[in-house]
Design a protein around this motif. Structure first.
Motif, mmCIF file in Angstrom:
data_model
loop_
_atom_site.group_PDB
_atom_site.id
_atom_site.type_symbol
_atom_site.label_atom_id
_atom_site.label_comp_id
_atom_site.label_asym_id
_atom_site.label_seq_id
_atom_site.Cartn_x
_atom_site.Cartn_y
_atom_site.Cartn_z
ATOM 1 N N TRP A 127 0.840 -1.203 0.000
ATOM 2 C CA TRP A 127 0.000 0.000 0.000
ATOM 3 C C TRP A 127 0.876 1.255 0.000
ATOM 4 O O TRP A 127 0.628 2.202 -0.749
ATOM 5 N N GLY A 128 1.935 1.248 0.788
ATOM 6 C CA GLY A 128 2.845 2.387 0.794
ATOM 7 C C GLY A 128 3.580 2.539 -0.524
ATOM 8 O O GLY A 128 3.785 3.665 -1.013
ATOM 9 N N ASP A 129 3.983 1.408 -1.128
ATOM 10 C CA ASP A 129 4.685 1.457 -2.412
ATOM 11 C C ASP A 129 3.813 2.076 -3.498
ATOM 12 O O ASP A 129 4.285 2.882 -4.314
ATOM 13 N N LEU A 130 2.543 1.686 -3.552
ATOM 14 C CA LEU A 130 1.643 2.225 -4.570
ATOM 15 C C LEU A 130 1.519 3.735 -4.435
ATOM 16 O O LEU A 130 1.601 4.472 -5.431
ATOM 17 N N GLN A 131 1.333 4.214 -3.225
ATOM 18 C CA GLN A 131 1.181 5.657 -3.030
ATOM 19 C C GLN A 131 2.448 6.408 -3.444
ATOM 20 O O GLN A 131 2.376 7.454 -4.108
ATOM 21 N N LYS A 132 3.603 5.857 -3.083
ATOM 22 C CA LYS A 132 4.862 6.506 -3.460
ATOM 23 C C LYS A 132 5.027 6.530 -4.976
ATOM 24 O O LYS A 132 5.429 7.551 -5.557
ATOM 25 N N SER A 133 4.705 5.410 -5.631
ATOM 26 C CA SER A 133 4.849 5.339 -7.081
ATOM 27 C C SER A 133 3.969 6.370 -7.774
ATOM 28 O O SER A 133 4.402 7.061 -8.706
ATOM 29 N N LEU A 134 2.731 6.483 -7.324
ATOM 30 C CA LEU A 134 1.816 7.455 -7.927
ATOM 31 C C LEU A 134 2.338 8.878 -7.772
ATOM 32 O O LEU A 134 2.251 9.695 -8.702
ATOM 33 N N GLU A 135 2.891 9.184 -6.621
ATOM 34 C CA GLU A 135 3.411 10.534 -6.388
ATOM 35 C C GLU A 135 4.569 10.861 -7.326
ATOM 36 O O GLU A 135 4.724 12.002 -7.762
ATOM 37 N N THR A 136 5.389 9.851 -7.660
ATOM 38 C CA THR A 136 6.559 10.122 -8.502
ATOM 39 C C THR A 136 6.205 10.306 -9.974
ATOM 40 O O THR A 136 7.075 10.691 -10.762
ATOM 41 N N LEU A 137 4.959 10.077 -10.350
ATOM 42 C CA LEU A 137 4.566 10.324 -11.740
ATOM 43 C C LEU A 137 4.642 11.801 -12.096
ATOM 44 O O LEU A 137 4.599 12.161 -13.279
ATOM 45 N N MET A 138 4.761 12.663 -11.096
ATOM 46 C CA MET A 138 4.959 14.086 -11.369
ATOM 47 C C MET A 138 6.232 14.312 -12.181
ATOM 48 O O MET A 138 6.383 15.332 -12.861
ATOM 49 N N HIS A 139 7.174 13.346 -12.126
ATOM 50 C CA HIS A 139 8.425 13.477 -12.866
ATOM 51 C C HIS A 139 8.258 13.202 -14.362
ATOM 52 O O HIS A 139 9.165 13.507 -15.142
ATOM 53 N N LEU A 140 7.150 12.597 -14.760
ATOM 54 C CA LEU A 140 6.919 12.342 -16.183
ATOM 55 C C LEU A 140 6.312 13.600 -16.790
ATOM 56 O O LEU A 140 5.144 13.914 -16.579
ATOM 57 N N ARG A 141 7.100 14.318 -17.576
ATOM 58 C CA ARG A 141 6.683 15.618 -18.105
ATOM 59 C C ARG A 141 6.067 15.455 -19.496
ATOM 60 O O ARG A 141 6.635 15.869 -20.506
ATOM 61 N N ASP A 142 4.887 14.833 -19.516
ATOM 62 C CA ASP A 142 4.173 14.622 -20.776
ATOM 63 C C ASP A 142 2.979 15.563 -20.898
ATOM 64 O O ASP A 142 2.073 15.313 -21.698
ATOM 65 N N ASP A 143 2.974 16.644 -20.099
ATOM 66 C CA ASP A 143 1.863 17.599 -20.070
ATOM 67 C C ASP A 143 0.540 16.931 -19.714
ATOM 68 O O ASP A 143 -0.526 17.348 -20.179
ATOM 69 N N GLY A 144 0.609 15.882 -18.908
ATOM 70 C CA GLY A 144 -0.610 15.219 -18.457
ATOM 71 C C GLY A 144 -1.334 14.436 -19.527
ATOM 72 O O GLY A 144 -2.519 14.122 -19.377
ATOM 73 N N ARG A 145 -0.629 14.088 -20.603
ATOM 74 C CA ARG A 145 -1.277 13.379 -21.709
ATOM 75 C C ARG A 145 -1.879 12.049 -21.260
ATOM 76 O O ARG A 145 -2.981 11.678 -21.683
ATOM 77 N N ALA A 146 -1.156 11.311 -20.432
ATOM 78 C CA ALA A 146 -1.626 9.998 -19.984
ATOM 79 C C ALA A 146 -2.299 10.126 -18.624
ATOM 80 O O ALA A 146 -1.761 10.753 -17.709
ATOM 81 N N GLU A 147 -3.476 9.545 -18.503
ATOM 82 C CA GLU A 147 -4.099 9.484 -17.190
ATOM 83 C C GLU A 147 -3.768 8.153 -16.530
ATOM 84 O O GLU A 147 -3.385 7.187 -17.190
ATOM 85 N N VAL A 148 -3.905 8.121 -15.223
ATOM 86 C CA VAL A 148 -3.607 6.917 -14.448
ATOM 87 C C VAL A 148 -4.877 6.087 -14.305
ATOM 88 O O VAL A 148 -5.954 6.620 -14.021
ATOM 89 N N ARG A 149 -4.729 4.771 -14.499
ATOM 90 C CA ARG A 149 -5.839 3.856 -14.251
ATOM 91 C C ARG A 149 -5.324 2.745 -13.348
ATOM 92 O O ARG A 149 -4.473 1.952 -13.744
ATOM 93 N N VAL A 150 -5.823 2.739 -12.120
ATOM 94 C CA VAL A 150 -5.416 1.752 -11.123
ATOM 95 C C VAL A 150 -6.505 0.693 -11.038
ATOM 96 O O VAL A 150 -7.628 0.970 -10.597
ATOM 97 N N PHE A 151 -6.186 -0.514 -11.492
ATOM 98 C CA PHE A 151 -7.121 -1.629 -11.431
ATOM 99 C C PHE A 151 -6.920 -2.377 -10.116
ATOM 100 O O PHE A 151 -5.787 -2.588 -9.680
ATOM 101 N N TYR A 152 -8.031 -2.780 -9.500
ATOM 102 C CA TYR A 152 -7.937 -3.534 -8.257
ATOM 103 C C TYR A 152 -9.014 -4.612 -8.247
ATOM 104 O O TYR A 152 -10.056 -4.487 -8.911
ATOM 105 N N ASP A 153 -8.757 -5.666 -7.504
ATOM 106 C CA ASP A 153 -9.682 -6.792 -7.433
ATOM 107 C C ASP A 153 -10.921 -6.389 -6.643
ATOM 108 O O ASP A 153 -10.821 -5.968 -5.492
ATOM 109 N N ARG A 154 -12.076 -6.538 -7.253
ATOM 110 C CA ARG A 154 -13.307 -6.128 -6.577
ATOM 111 C C ARG A 154 -13.609 -6.999 -5.357
ATOM 112 O O ARG A 154 -14.440 -6.637 -4.529
ATOM 113 N N GLU A 155 -12.937 -8.167 -5.255
ATOM 114 C CA GLU A 155 -13.125 -9.015 -4.082
ATOM 115 C C GLU A 155 -12.273 -8.566 -2.898
ATOM 116 O O GLU A 155 -12.477 -9.038 -1.780
ATOM 117 N N ASP A 156 -11.306 -7.682 -3.139
ATOM 118 C CA ASP A 156 -10.532 -7.117 -2.039
ATOM 119 C C ASP A 156 -11.362 -6.032 -1.349
ATOM 120 O O ASP A 156 -12.263 -5.443 -1.946
#
Length: 324
Positions: free
Chosen positions: A67-96
């Motif tokens: 859980w901590g790794d996911l949050q850290k990874s998402l925060e570091t996407l600020m380093h990708l300077r693509d002018d926000g072209r790509a949006e993030v899609r986080v898939f998760y198991d609906r049974e979780d």
């Protein structure tokens, strides 16, 4: 592609026995990627614009280090300077069990990049393996094998991704450690024949590649024999495809690309030959019986179709870090 060839390809099914032997059985009935329906629940998004590219995560249950790794990874996407072209899609198991607060945390950590959290039916064990235990496991009983299936096959079938042109995969324990001032999709914009940007080579041998060489060889021979005289069958000259560089002389080894980060053109992986190859792999149950990795299967998809690839941009690779 002529319909007769398409029909022949879509009927190719392989069966991998627990002994590792692989045989060609053209009339087996199985759940095919071309007809399989993946259940996707209602998404939650924070979105200000439309996007033609998606950065894809597959999230484990929201607990502990994962859980901590996911949050850290998402925060570091600020380093990708693509002018926000790509949006993030986080898939998760609906049974979780995800709380509303945790879902909102994911959206907040990705900000200011647009993001969505999307529940899926992740646990899909082949019916003939019900009640069995894997010979290898990580995190959960069949979780690693489900993950391999998701990235190898499901992302090209899942309705949620139909509207996008490109995908970029990020593992939940991967990060960008410095600015990557680049739109990593522009190279593919400029070359419509380019379908995949790959990482460095890897190789699996022994038990985790058991039966895969046989499946590839039989599949190649079947496809090659049906492609003779068909100018529309990819590639334009099937004789240019060789297996030596992906099936090295060392027995029981298969080459792949590390794909904890990868970029690809989604439509190129939804063609009839790509679907037929995925059907063959899923029909063999090799992912579940032998832990065939999605890194190997992705490269085999590319090589068997003759698709054009290039290395990932160095600006992106210099910024990228993976924990494991």
């Amino acid at each position: 592609m002529p319909s007769t060839i398409t029909s022949t390809l879509l009927l190719i099914v392989f069966a991998a026995k627990r002994s590792g032997a692989v045989s060609l059985r053209p009339n087996d009935k199985l759940l095919r990627t071309s007809t399989r329906v993946l259940s996707v629940g209602p998404e939650q998004c924070r979105r200000e614009r439309e996007h033609d590219a998606a950065i894809i995560y597959l999230a484990p249950p929201p607990q502990g280090d994962d859980w901590g790794d996911l949050q850290k990874s998402l925060e570091t996407l600020m380093h990708l300077r693509d002018d926000g072209r790509a949006e993030v899609r986080v898939f998760y198991d609906r049974e979780d069990t995800w709380s509303e607060e945790q879902l909102q945390t994911v959206l907040q950590r990705a900000a200011p990049r647009d993001a969505c959290v999307v529940p899926i039916q992740f646990r899909q064990l082949p019916a003939d393996l019900a009640g069995t235990e894997p010979e290898w496991q990580k995190r959960s009983t069949w979780g690693y094998q489900h993950m391999c299936r998701f990235f190898f096959a499901d992302i090209f079938q899942i309705p949620d991704l139909q509207k996008y042109t490109y995908w970029m995969r990020m593992d939940t324990d991967s990060y960008l450690t410095m600015d990557a001032v680049i739109d990593p999709f522009k190279e593919m914009d400029a070359n419509h024949n380019l379908v995949y940007l790959h990482n460095a080579e890897n190789k699996d041998c022994g038990d985790v590649a058991e039966g895969l060489r046989d499946l590839v060889t039989q599949y190649y021979e079947k496809v090659h024999s049906n492609s003779q005289g068909s100018a529309s069958f990819p590639p334009s000259n099937p004789d240019t495809i060789t297996l030596d560089h992906i099936l090295p002389r060392e027995m029981h080894c298969v080459m792949g690309y590390y794909n904890n980060i990868e970029i690809g053109r989604l439509s190129a992986f939804r063609t009839a030959p790509m679907i037929a190859w995925r059907d063959a792999v899923l029909g063999s149950n090799g992912i579940y019986l032998h832990r065939w990795g999605d890194a190997l299967l992705r490269r085999l998809s590319i090589e068997l179709s003759g698709a054009e690839t290039e290395p990932l941009p160095q600006e992106l690779l210099r910024a990228y870090h993976h924990n494991r």
